[in-house]
Design an enzyme around this catalytic site. Structure first.
Site, mmCIF file in Angstrom:
data_model
loop_
_atom_site.group_PDB
_atom_site.id
_atom_site.type_symbol
_atom_site.label_atom_id
_atom_site.label_comp_id
_atom_site.label_asym_id
_atom_site.label_seq_id
_atom_site.Cartn_x
_atom_site.Cartn_y
_atom_site.Cartn_z
ATOM 1 N N ARG A 1 -60.366 -44.886 -4.202
ATOM 2 C CA ARG A 1 -59.493 -45.926 -4.794
ATOM 3 C C ARG A 1 -58.038 -45.818 -4.347
ATOM 4 N NH1 ARG A 1 -62.705 -44.706 -9.383
ATOM 5 N NH2 ARG A 1 -64.373 -46.223 -9.555
ATOM 6 N N LYS B 1 -50.669 -55.050 5.892
ATOM 7 C CA LYS B 1 -51.921 -55.815 5.995
ATOM 8 C C LYS B 1 -52.956 -54.918 6.647
ATOM 9 C CE LYS B 1 -50.588 -60.667 6.189
ATOM 10 N NZ LYS B 1 -50.559 -61.888 7.024
ATOM 11 N N GLU C 1 -46.185 -60.985 20.308
ATOM 12 C CA GLU C 1 -45.704 -60.881 18.922
ATOM 13 C C GLU C 1 -44.181 -60.705 18.896
ATOM 14 O OE1 GLU C 1 -47.702 -61.609 16.542
ATOM 15 O OE2 GLU C 1 -49.686 -60.668 16.737
ATOM 16 N N LYS D 1 -39.511 -58.160 10.855
ATOM 17 C CA LYS D 1 -40.728 -58.054 10.041
ATOM 18 C C LYS D 1 -40.405 -57.437 8.681
ATOM 19 C CE LYS D 1 -45.442 -57.524 9.575
ATOM 20 N NZ LYS D 1 -46.740 -57.451 10.189
ATOM 21 N N GLU E 1 -47.504 -62.714 1.002
ATOM 22 C CA GLU E 1 -47.640 -63.975 1.724
ATOM 23 C C GLU E 1 -47.817 -65.181 0.808
ATOM 24 O OE1 GLU E 1 -49.644 -63.553 5.528
ATOM 25 O OE2 GLU E 1 -50.378 -65.593 5.338
ATOM 26 N N ARG F 1 -43.816 -65.189 4.510
ATOM 27 C CA ARG F 1 -44.594 -64.305 5.384
ATOM 28 C C ARG F 1 -45.598 -65.077 6.235
ATOM 29 N NH1 ARG F 1 -47.062 -58.244 4.311
ATOM 30 N NH2 ARG F 1 -47.856 -58.028 6.426
ATOM 31 N N ASN G 1 -47.367 -65.997 11.178
ATOM 32 C CA ASN G 1 -48.641 -66.398 11.785
ATOM 33 C C ASN G 1 -48.475 -67.535 12.792
ATOM 34 O OD1 ASN G 1 -50.519 -64.641 10.556
ATOM 35 N ND2 ASN G 1 -50.138 -65.701 8.641
ATOM 36 N N HIS H 1 -56.514 -67.101 16.466
ATOM 37 C CA HIS H 1 -57.692 -66.465 15.859
ATOM 38 C C HIS H 1 -58.961 -67.241 16.221
ATOM 39 C CE1 HIS H 1 -55.353 -64.138 12.495
ATOM 40 N NE2 HIS H 1 -55.338 -63.519 13.659
ATOM 41 N N HIS I 1 -55.774 -59.912 21.159
ATOM 42 C CA HIS I 1 -55.111 -60.622 20.063
ATOM 43 C C HIS I 1 -53.816 -61.292 20.562
ATOM 44 C CE1 HIS I 1 -53.689 -61.514 16.033
ATOM 45 N NE2 HIS I 1 -52.548 -60.896 16.314
HETATM 46 P P1 NAD Z 1 -55.861 -52.143 20.049
HETATM 47 O O1 NAD Z 1 -55.700 -51.365 18.834
HETATM 48 O O2 NAD Z 1 -57.226 -52.581 20.421
HETATM 49 O O3 NAD Z 1 -55.204 -51.352 21.257
HETATM 50 C C1 NAD Z 1 -55.274 -51.892 22.553
HETATM 51 C C2 NAD Z 1 -55.899 -50.902 23.549
HETATM 52 O O4 NAD Z 1 -54.926 -49.939 23.927
HETATM 53 C C3 NAD Z 1 -57.074 -50.135 23.008
HETATM 54 O O5 NAD Z 1 -58.008 -49.938 24.039
HETATM 55 C C4 NAD Z 1 -56.430 -48.808 22.611
HETATM 56 O O6 NAD Z 1 -57.345 -47.745 22.549
HETATM 57 C C5 NAD Z 1 -55.459 -48.621 23.727
HETATM 58 N N1 NAD Z 1 -54.301 -47.780 23.458
HETATM 59 C C6 NAD Z 1 -53.651 -47.634 22.295
HETATM 60 N N2 NAD Z 1 -52.526 -46.909 22.488
HETATM 61 C C7 NAD Z 1 -52.515 -46.564 23.783
HETATM 62 C C8 NAD Z 1 -51.605 -45.840 24.590
HETATM 63 N N3 NAD Z 1 -50.454 -45.372 24.105
HETATM 64 N N4 NAD Z 1 -51.908 -45.660 25.896
HETATM 65 C C9 NAD Z 1 -53.031 -46.192 26.426
HETATM 66 N N5 NAD Z 1 -53.919 -46.926 25.729
HETATM 67 C C10 NAD Z 1 -53.647 -47.100 24.421
HETATM 68 O O7 NAD Z 1 -54.991 -53.502 19.994
HETATM 69 P P2 NAD Z 1 -53.525 -53.821 19.470
HETATM 70 O O8 NAD Z 1 -53.038 -54.904 20.342
HETATM 71 O O9 NAD Z 1 -52.709 -52.605 19.289
HETATM 72 O O10 NAD Z 1 -53.817 -54.416 18.020
HETATM 73 C C11 NAD Z 1 -54.568 -55.589 17.855
HETATM 74 C C12 NAD Z 1 -55.114 -55.594 16.452
HETATM 75 O O11 NAD Z 1 -54.050 -55.630 15.526
HETATM 76 C C13 NAD Z 1 -55.981 -56.813 16.157
HETATM 77 O O12 NAD Z 1 -57.141 -56.400 15.511
HETATM 78 C C14 NAD Z 1 -55.109 -57.653 15.230
HETATM 79 O O13 NAD Z 1 -55.862 -58.416 14.335
HETATM 80 C C15 NAD Z 1 -54.319 -56.592 14.527
HETATM 81 N N6 NAD Z 1 -53.039 -57.056 13.992
HETATM 82 C C16 NAD Z 1 -52.760 -56.736 12.705
HETATM 83 C C17 NAD Z 1 -51.554 -57.112 12.160
HETATM 84 C C18 NAD Z 1 -51.207 -56.681 10.773
HETATM 85 O O14 NAD Z 1 -50.208 -57.159 10.222
HETATM 86 N N7 NAD Z 1 -51.950 -55.784 10.188
HETATM 87 C C19 NAD Z 1 -50.616 -57.819 12.933
HETATM 88 C C20 NAD Z 1 -50.948 -58.121 14.248
HETATM 89 C C21 NAD Z 1 -52.161 -57.725 14.770
HETATM 90 N N1 GLY Z 2 -48.921 -60.183 11.342
HETATM 91 C C1 GLY Z 2 -48.694 -61.064 10.245
HETATM 92 C C2 GLY Z 2 -48.250 -60.385 9.001
HETATM 93 O O1 GLY Z 2 -48.105 -59.191 8.933
HETATM 94 O O2 GLY Z 2 -48.054 -61.043 8.019
#
Ligand code: NAD
Ligand code: GLY
Length: 361
Positions: free
Chosen positions: A120, A142, A184, A226, A236, A240, A244, A251, A264
């Site tokens: 929890r 998030k 982003e 942010k 949101e 917030r 998006n 998406h 992404h």
């Molecule tokens: P990811 O986590 O898939 O990382 C991209 C790739 O880079 C992966 O293969 C990873 O293993 C590799 N990698 C990571 N760090 C590395 C490094 N230093 N050197 C070499 N390789 C490395 O993708 P991302 O772009 O980091 O994140 C995308 C995700 O984030 C999506 O699922 C998206 O929905 C989510 N997201 C969430 C929010 C939020 O507010 N929570 C906001 C934007 C995106």
């Molecule tokens: N990436 C969108 C948010 O954090 O609200």
């Protein structure tokens, strides 16, 4: 090194941004009162940075349990989340054992959700290692996983206690992933920070060349934006949603093409051009504005044309968007460059035109 704060009352937390932070034990000490943590990472990041982090933890007498997941958006699922719970239970992690997410947004989102739900709720630290996760996903709480019917559909708002963005980790990032993060970064300029957008237009080449100062400035300025938005509207209910921009279309691209096919940030880039096109059709921004936005994404080496999923499929995937209210789609559109608005009354013929034009250009 720079320090920002996400101001959320007693749940406020620091974001540290700089080079070589993985080796700075003093940044972690205050957040690790107990001498055991669980590090969640993946098969790509573990060989690069896990030993370095463990060595730093060792210096302050902290032992770590490691949970190494398969790599990829395609693994951002309930099955993989279960692997985290399996690891935590097998190693008898307790309520006071913090989880450390070491990796990109996929690891950060899944670890955060595991932290929100394991026993929890257990403490949680973000150590983002992609540009995208440093500028966006590690900040703001998030967390979650994908569902076959829609991206990030299952999750929770759950804030970390600390974010450590070590710019040096970006040196090993593949070019394509660096560009995805820039999508982003550009977003913040478009929705609320025109001077930053102008800075990006002047400094895009430095960012692509991984100039440390330029990257650190871009991460800091993005996190500042942010943090301000999250502090004002954590759950949101208003502002917030503007973060998006491009995501409703993006998406749909990500889900429609199959998770992992479009990154992404790539979906966000092409989706933002669609949002800009729609903003122009609403009579808000000019054709020159759309061209200016397209050019900046192109300079960041990002895709600006959406894949042809077919209008029906776009509408179907967009119908699962989290901003849908009363069955009605809502879009983040640009009133002007540097100012976004959440719009619920987009005429369906304009949306149809944007979808047709974007995929047939
Ligand atoms: P990811 O986590 O898939 O990382 C991209 C790739 O880079 C992966 O293969 C990873 O293993 C590799 N990698 C990571 N760090 C590395 C490094 N230093 N050197 C070499 N390789 C490395 O993708 P991302 O772009 O980091 O994140 C995308 C995700 O984030 C999506 O699922 C998206 O929905 C989510 N997201 C969430 C929010 C939020 O507010 N929570 C906001 C934007 C995106
Ligand atoms: N990436 C969108 C948010 O954090 O609200």
């Amino acid at each position: 090194m720079q320090k920002l704060t996400v101001g959320l009352g007693e749940r406020s937390y620091p974001i540290h941004i700089g080079t070589g932070l993985l080796a700075k034990a003093e940044l972690l000490t205050a957040h690790l009162p107990k001498k055991r943590v669980a590090i969640v990472t993946n098969t790509t990041v573990a060989p690069l940075y896990l030993a370095k982090l463990q060595e730093t933890l060792h210096q302050i007498g902290v032992q770590s349990v490691e949970i190494i997941l398969p790599d990829g958006e395609v693994y951002k699922t309930a099955e993989t989340l279960n692997l985290i719970y399996d690891g935590l239970l097998t190693h008898r992690c307790e309520r006071s054992t913090p989880l450390i997410a070491l990796g990109g947004g996929v690891i950060g989102d899944m670890t955060g959700f595991a932290a929100a739900t394991y026993l929890r709720g257990v403490p949680f630290i973000q150590i983002p290692t992609t540009l995208l996760s440093q500028v966006d996903s590690s900040v703001g709480g998030k967390t979650g996983i994908n569902h076959p019917l829609g991206k990030n559909m299952i999750g929770a708002f759950y804030q970390p206690q600390l974010v450590l963005a070590d710019i040096a980790t970006l040196n090993t990032l593949p070019d394509k992933e660096l560009s995805a993060g820039l999508a982003e970064v550009i977003k913040y300029g478009l929705i609320r920070d025109l001077p930053f957008l102008e800075w990006l237009e002047l400094n895009m080449d430095k960012l692509l060349a991984r100039d440390t100062d330029a990257l650190q400035y871009a991460v800091m300025r993005s996190c500042q934006n942010k943090a301000e938005v999250v502090a004002a509207d954590e759950r949101e209910s208003g502002e917030r949603a503007l973060l998006n921009l491009g995501h409703t279309f993006g998406h749909a691209i990500e889900s429609g093409m199959g998770y992992g096919c479009w990154l992404h940030g790539e979906g966000v880039a092409a989706g933002t051009i669609m949002a800009a096109d729609l903003s122009q059709r609403m009579g808000w921004i000019s054709e020159q504005d759309v061209t200016r936005i397209r050019k900046l994404f192109q300079r960041a080496l990002l895709p600006v044309r959406a894949p042809d999923l077919g209008v029906e499929k776009y509408l179907d995937y967009m119908g699962h968007d989290k901003k849908v209210e009363g069955g009605k789609l809502r879009f983040v559109l640009l009133k002007q460059i540097g100012q976004a608005e959440l719009v619920s009354n987009v005429p369906s013929e304009l949306l149809q035109q944007t979808l047709e034009a974007s995929v047939h250009d």
